[in-house]
Design an enzyme around this catalytic site. Sequence first.
Site, PDB file in Angstrom:
ATOM      1  N   TYR A 123      32.377  31.379  51.410  1.00 38.32           N
ATOM      2  CA  TYR A 123      32.692  30.005  50.995  1.00 38.32           C
ATOM      3  C   TYR A 123      34.168  29.648  51.130  1.00 38.32           C
ATOM      4  CZ  TYR A 123      27.983  30.347  49.246  1.00 38.32           C
ATOM      5  OH  TYR A 123      26.628  30.527  49.175  1.00 38.32           O
ATOM      6  N   ALA A 124      34.975  30.616  51.572  1.00 41.11           N
ATOM      7  CA  ALA A 124      36.422  30.351  51.651  1.00 41.11           C
ATOM      8  C   ALA A 124      36.685  29.222  52.639  1.00 41.11           C
ATOM      9  CB  ALA A 124      37.165  31.614  52.056  1.00 41.11           C
ATOM     10  N   GLU A 151      49.640  25.192  52.132  1.00 37.47           N
ATOM     11  CA  GLU A 151      48.947  25.109  50.842  1.00 37.47           C
ATOM     12  C   GLU A 151      49.981  25.294  49.740  1.00 37.47           C
ATOM     13  OE1 GLU A 151      44.507  26.464  50.863  1.00 37.47           O
ATOM     14  OE2 GLU A 151      45.620  27.959  51.962  1.00 37.47           O
ATOM     15  N   HIS A 160      41.277  26.816  40.012  1.00 31.90           N
ATOM     16  CA  HIS A 160      41.628  25.991  41.172  1.00 31.90           C
ATOM     17  C   HIS A 160      41.746  24.547  40.696  1.00 31.90           C
ATOM     18  CE1 HIS A 160      41.654  24.175  45.121  1.00 31.90           C
ATOM     19  NE2 HIS A 160      41.708  25.364  45.676  1.00 31.90           N
ATOM     20  N   ARG A 201      49.442  26.988  42.242  1.00 35.59           N
ATOM     21  CA  ARG A 201      48.147  26.544  41.723  1.00 35.59           C
ATOM     22  C   ARG A 201      48.074  26.455  40.198  1.00 35.59           C
ATOM     23  NH1 ARG A 201      43.556  29.521  44.977  1.00 35.59           N
ATOM     24  NH2 ARG A 201      44.254  28.181  46.659  1.00 35.59           N
ATOM     25  N   HIS A 207      38.387  30.165  39.469  1.00 32.43           N
ATOM     26  CA  HIS A 207      38.333  30.375  40.920  1.00 32.43           C
ATOM     27  C   HIS A 207      38.567  31.818  41.335  1.00 32.43           C
ATOM     28  CE1 HIS A 207      38.756  29.297  45.114  1.00 32.43           C
ATOM     29  NE2 HIS A 207      39.976  29.784  45.174  1.00 32.43           N
ATOM     30  N   GLU A 254      38.826  41.410  45.743  1.00 30.89           N
ATOM     31  CA  GLU A 254      39.026  40.753  44.446  1.00 30.89           C
ATOM     32  C   GLU A 254      38.665  41.665  43.266  1.00 30.89           C
ATOM     33  OE1 GLU A 254      37.689  36.680  44.538  1.00 30.89           O
ATOM     34  OE2 GLU A 254      37.964  36.454  42.379  1.00 30.89           O
ATOM     35  N   ARG A 289      47.805  34.046  41.895  1.00 32.05           N
ATOM     36  CA  ARG A 289      47.770  34.324  43.334  1.00 32.05           C
ATOM     37  C   ARG A 289      48.248  33.141  44.169  1.00 32.05           C
ATOM     38  NH1 ARG A 289      43.830  33.208  47.241  1.00 32.05           N
ATOM     39  NH2 ARG A 289      42.364  32.522  45.648  1.00 32.05           N
ATOM     40  N   SER A 298      44.311  35.838  49.418  1.00 34.72           N
ATOM     41  CA  SER A 298      43.202  36.730  49.068  1.00 34.72           C
ATOM     42  C   SER A 298      42.475  37.230  50.308  1.00 34.72           C
ATOM     43  CB  SER A 298      42.227  36.023  48.141  1.00 34.72           C
ATOM     44  OG  SER A 298      41.109  36.836  47.954  1.00 34.72           O
ATOM     45  N   LEU A 299      42.180  36.317  51.226  1.00 35.36           N
ATOM     46  CA  LEU A 299      41.508  36.778  52.448  1.00 35.36           C
ATOM     47  C   LEU A 299      42.410  37.766  53.181  1.00 35.36           C
ATOM     48  CD1 LEU A 299      39.677  33.649  53.944  1.00 35.36           C
ATOM     49  CD2 LEU A 299      38.733  35.552  52.632  1.00 35.36           C
TER      50      LEU A 299
HETATM   51  P1  FAD Z   1      33.347  38.839  47.924  1.00 30.92           P
HETATM   52  O1  FAD Z   1      33.544  38.095  49.169  1.00 30.92           O
HETATM   53  O2  FAD Z   1      33.073  38.052  46.705  1.00 30.92           O
HETATM   54  O3  FAD Z   1      32.133  39.838  48.133  1.00 30.92           O
HETATM   55  C1  FAD Z   1      31.607  40.581  47.062  1.00 30.92           C
HETATM   56  C2  FAD Z   1      30.334  41.242  47.538  1.00 30.92           C
HETATM   57  O4  FAD Z   1      29.884  42.186  46.574  1.00 30.92           O
HETATM   58  C3  FAD Z   1      29.187  40.276  47.760  1.00 30.92           C
HETATM   59  O5  FAD Z   1      28.552  40.604  48.964  1.00 30.92           O
HETATM   60  C4  FAD Z   1      28.250  40.556  46.582  1.00 30.92           C
HETATM   61  O6  FAD Z   1      26.912  40.283  46.858  1.00 30.92           O
HETATM   62  C5  FAD Z   1      28.500  42.037  46.384  1.00 30.92           C
HETATM   63  N1  FAD Z   1      28.187  42.530  45.035  1.00 30.92           N
HETATM   64  C6  FAD Z   1      28.714  42.117  43.860  1.00 30.92           C
HETATM   65  N2  FAD Z   1      28.180  42.819  42.843  1.00 30.92           N
HETATM   66  C7  FAD Z   1      27.308  43.697  43.382  1.00 30.92           C
HETATM   67  C8  FAD Z   1      26.429  44.677  42.848  1.00 30.92           C
HETATM   68  N3  FAD Z   1      26.323  44.906  41.535  1.00 30.92           N
HETATM   69  N4  FAD Z   1      25.671  45.402  43.700  1.00 30.92           N
HETATM   70  C9  FAD Z   1      25.734  45.182  45.046  1.00 30.92           C
HETATM   71  N5  FAD Z   1      26.528  44.250  45.598  1.00 30.92           N
HETATM   72  C10 FAD Z   1      27.311  43.521  44.781  1.00 30.92           C
HETATM   73  N6  FAD Z   1      40.837  32.971  49.466  1.00 30.92           N
HETATM   74  C11 FAD Z   1      41.682  32.806  50.490  1.00 30.92           C
HETATM   75  O7  FAD Z   1      42.539  33.656  50.739  1.00 30.92           O
HETATM   76  N7  FAD Z   1      41.607  31.695  51.273  1.00 30.92           N
HETATM   77  C12 FAD Z   1      40.703  30.711  51.061  1.00 30.92           C
HETATM   78  O8  FAD Z   1      40.636  29.746  51.780  1.00 30.92           O
HETATM   79  C13 FAD Z   1      39.804  30.864  49.970  1.00 30.92           C
HETATM   80  N8  FAD Z   1      38.892  29.900  49.689  1.00 30.92           N
HETATM   81  C14 FAD Z   1      37.975  30.133  48.705  1.00 30.92           C
HETATM   82  C15 FAD Z   1      36.977  29.187  48.481  1.00 30.92           C
HETATM   83  C16 FAD Z   1      35.999  29.418  47.539  1.00 30.92           C
HETATM   84  C17 FAD Z   1      34.917  28.405  47.311  1.00 30.92           C
HETATM   85  C18 FAD Z   1      36.019  30.624  46.782  1.00 30.92           C
HETATM   86  C19 FAD Z   1      34.968  30.894  45.752  1.00 30.92           C
HETATM   87  C20 FAD Z   1      37.027  31.543  46.981  1.00 30.92           C
HETATM   88  C21 FAD Z   1      38.006  31.313  47.943  1.00 30.92           C
HETATM   89  N9  FAD Z   1      39.017  32.240  48.179  1.00 30.92           N
HETATM   90  C22 FAD Z   1      39.893  32.039  49.206  1.00 30.92           C
HETATM   91  C23 FAD Z   1      39.014  33.530  47.501  1.00 30.92           C
HETATM   92  C24 FAD Z   1      38.381  34.569  48.450  1.00 30.92           C
HETATM   93  O9  FAD Z   1      37.333  33.977  49.161  1.00 30.92           O
HETATM   94  C25 FAD Z   1      37.861  35.774  47.727  1.00 30.92           C
HETATM   95  O10 FAD Z   1      38.801  36.247  46.810  1.00 30.92           O
HETATM   96  C26 FAD Z   1      37.563  36.884  48.710  1.00 30.92           C
HETATM   97  O11 FAD Z   1      36.698  36.394  49.706  1.00 30.92           O
HETATM   98  C27 FAD Z   1      36.962  38.066  48.002  1.00 30.92           C
HETATM   99  O12 FAD Z   1      36.455  38.946  48.956  1.00 30.92           O
HETATM  100  P2  FAD Z   1      35.776  40.293  48.497  1.00 30.92           P
HETATM  101  O13 FAD Z   1      35.280  40.949  49.722  1.00 30.92           O
HETATM  102  O14 FAD Z   1      36.674  41.024  47.601  1.00 30.92           O
HETATM  103  O15 FAD Z   1      34.543  39.821  47.594  1.00 30.92           O
HETATM  104  C1  SIN Z   2      41.416  26.613  49.105  1.00 29.85           C
HETATM  105  O1  SIN Z   2      41.002  26.374  50.228  1.00 29.85           O
HETATM  106  O2  SIN Z   2      41.977  25.798  48.377  1.00 29.85           O
HETATM  107  C2  SIN Z   2      41.229  27.977  48.554  1.00 29.85           C
HETATM  108  C3  SIN Z   2      42.330  28.809  48.999  1.00 29.85           C
HETATM  109  C4  SIN Z   2      42.456  30.029  48.165  1.00 29.85           C
HETATM  110  O3  SIN Z   2      41.747  30.230  47.186  1.00 29.85           O
HETATM  111  O4  SIN Z   2      43.338  30.825  48.499  1.00 29.85           O
END
Ligand code: FAD
Ligand code: SIN
Length: 539
Positions: free
Chosen positions: A58-59, A126, A243, A289, A350, A374, A385, A390-391
Amino acid sequence: MVPRYLINFDLNEIKKKSFDFIVVGSGAAGLTAALELGQQGQVALLTKGEVKESNTKYAQGGVAATFSPEDRTRFHYRDTLLAGDGLCNPKAVKTLVEEGPTVIKRLIEEGAKFDRKKGKVALTKEGGHSHRRVLHAGGDATGRELSDFLIYNSLYNKNIEIFENTFAVDLISDENGVYGLLAYDKLKGEYLLYLAKAVVLATGGIGQLYKNTSNPQLATGDGVAMAYRAGAEVMDMEFIQFHPTTLALEGANNFLLSEALRGEGGILRNSKGEIFMDRYHPLKELAPRDIVARAIYHQMEKEGSSNLYLDLSHLDNDFIKGRFPTIYNKCLSLGLDISKDQIPITPAAHYFMGGIKVDLFGRSSLKGLFACGEAASFGLHGANRLASNSLLETLVYGERVAKGALDYTKKAKIRWARLDLNLRKDIGDNICFKDIREELQGLTEEKLGIIRSKEGLKEALDKLEDLLAILEKDLRKVEGFELQNLITLAYLITKGALMREESRGAHYRLDFNKSKERWKRHIVMKLEQRWEELKVEFE
Ligand code: FAD
Ligand code: SIN
């Protein structure tokens, strides 16, 4: 007593699978780690839904990295430290900003697509960034593009076996460290024991702890809670980022309105149509933010309104439609034309700056347990942050955690011990998970939100102490496990927030509304035998 495991079980009777590595989570962090580890051994990638489901998908805004000729990694470093409000780990930030561009260039060479302008990667701005440095893809679909790319590569790696709909319940460990994971196959309705030399948790954030959140349903902090139960240290639990702009329309579920909308010129207005951010920070709409979210909250309180507005009407219509297709279409489906209409907005939970305490190679305080993304915390983001870091973190530290795990497994073996854990927990048949989850979300929204106070936090703690009884039950359902994990985290967050008698970054207390030099340190927590004996250290 805090139960070490969520369910009654006897390992001798559970089906077992062995791999070199277990990675939990199919977001960018888990996929990146799995791709690296898959070059060296057999990887089980567990994910609780479909592989494509994650916060990552959803990022919107993008990935921050120094690409512009006017920009420097030291500017990115400085902006990150400033946003983090005195609590960033400078080494972690330096590593991120220096390794980030190389990692992204390599992904581009391997075929990852980012939007381009005049032959170069397009860069947006941003909040808190002094330069244009946010790369994006599909306009505002950066996460989906990145996730699709990483999933595609994982599917073609014969060393990675993906287990969808497989919920990680608890880590299995003994005095020599973590050696496996108990998981529940949601489709078959059976438990499985995954054994490995190392386990990497990349389970993402905790947004579902709040009533209003930009995060999808899956963000229930399972990895952090299970690591805590296993005795791992967790850190910075009190820091939750809100957010500033999510869509305040019925049925919109706090759909995110990317900060990039403000980066491209969007303006915030109060209910009278007035601009107000200049009263709060010289960077106005593009202040860090935490500052923008608090300013919006403050305005809403002053007006007694439940939302303010984001205004894009002065921007070119075609530009908006082309640059933000996901947001444009989503809003249109709810009857709102963002190129003309004022967009109702409200802040929402967020991002989680806290998590499993790790070092720069993702090593937790437990042998054999690693974390990234995360779910992990090593002070990279400090108290708040910086947007789009984060990405970048998932990519840079997803690779580094693999190095840490590989290094560890040179000496580790797959092993398993007989373990009969008939904890004789009561079966919690009569608990309505949905009602309690909603009650909990209401409590956190009110008492652990953007503005906190000693009184509110104490009230929250009292309620949570009652809810802890639920951890003693064997709930036998995924919704139950998620609820138990959320209660665990809410309790730790409240403890941390009460302890931190100051305001810093995303943690704002009415009764201590300034930062204090002596609080320039992290709160680290660890489970002792009983909740009351929660061990706290400062770093
Ligand atoms: P996630 O992408 O959340 O993945 C976690 C995974 O773990 C999922 O697949 C889930 O199913 C799995 N999981 C969880 N618990 C369990 C369990 N008990 N058993 C098995 N599987 C499990 N950051 C940016 O830097 N830029 C952006 O533009 C941005 N936009 C965003 C927009 C939105 C709407 C959101 C919600 C966040 C955004 N962020 C952005 C933040 C960023 O997307 C996340 O912090 C980052 O993607 C986290 O990645 P991750 O791999 O750590 O976890
Ligand atoms: C956003 O697009 O505003 C999210 C960016 C982020 O969480 O870093």
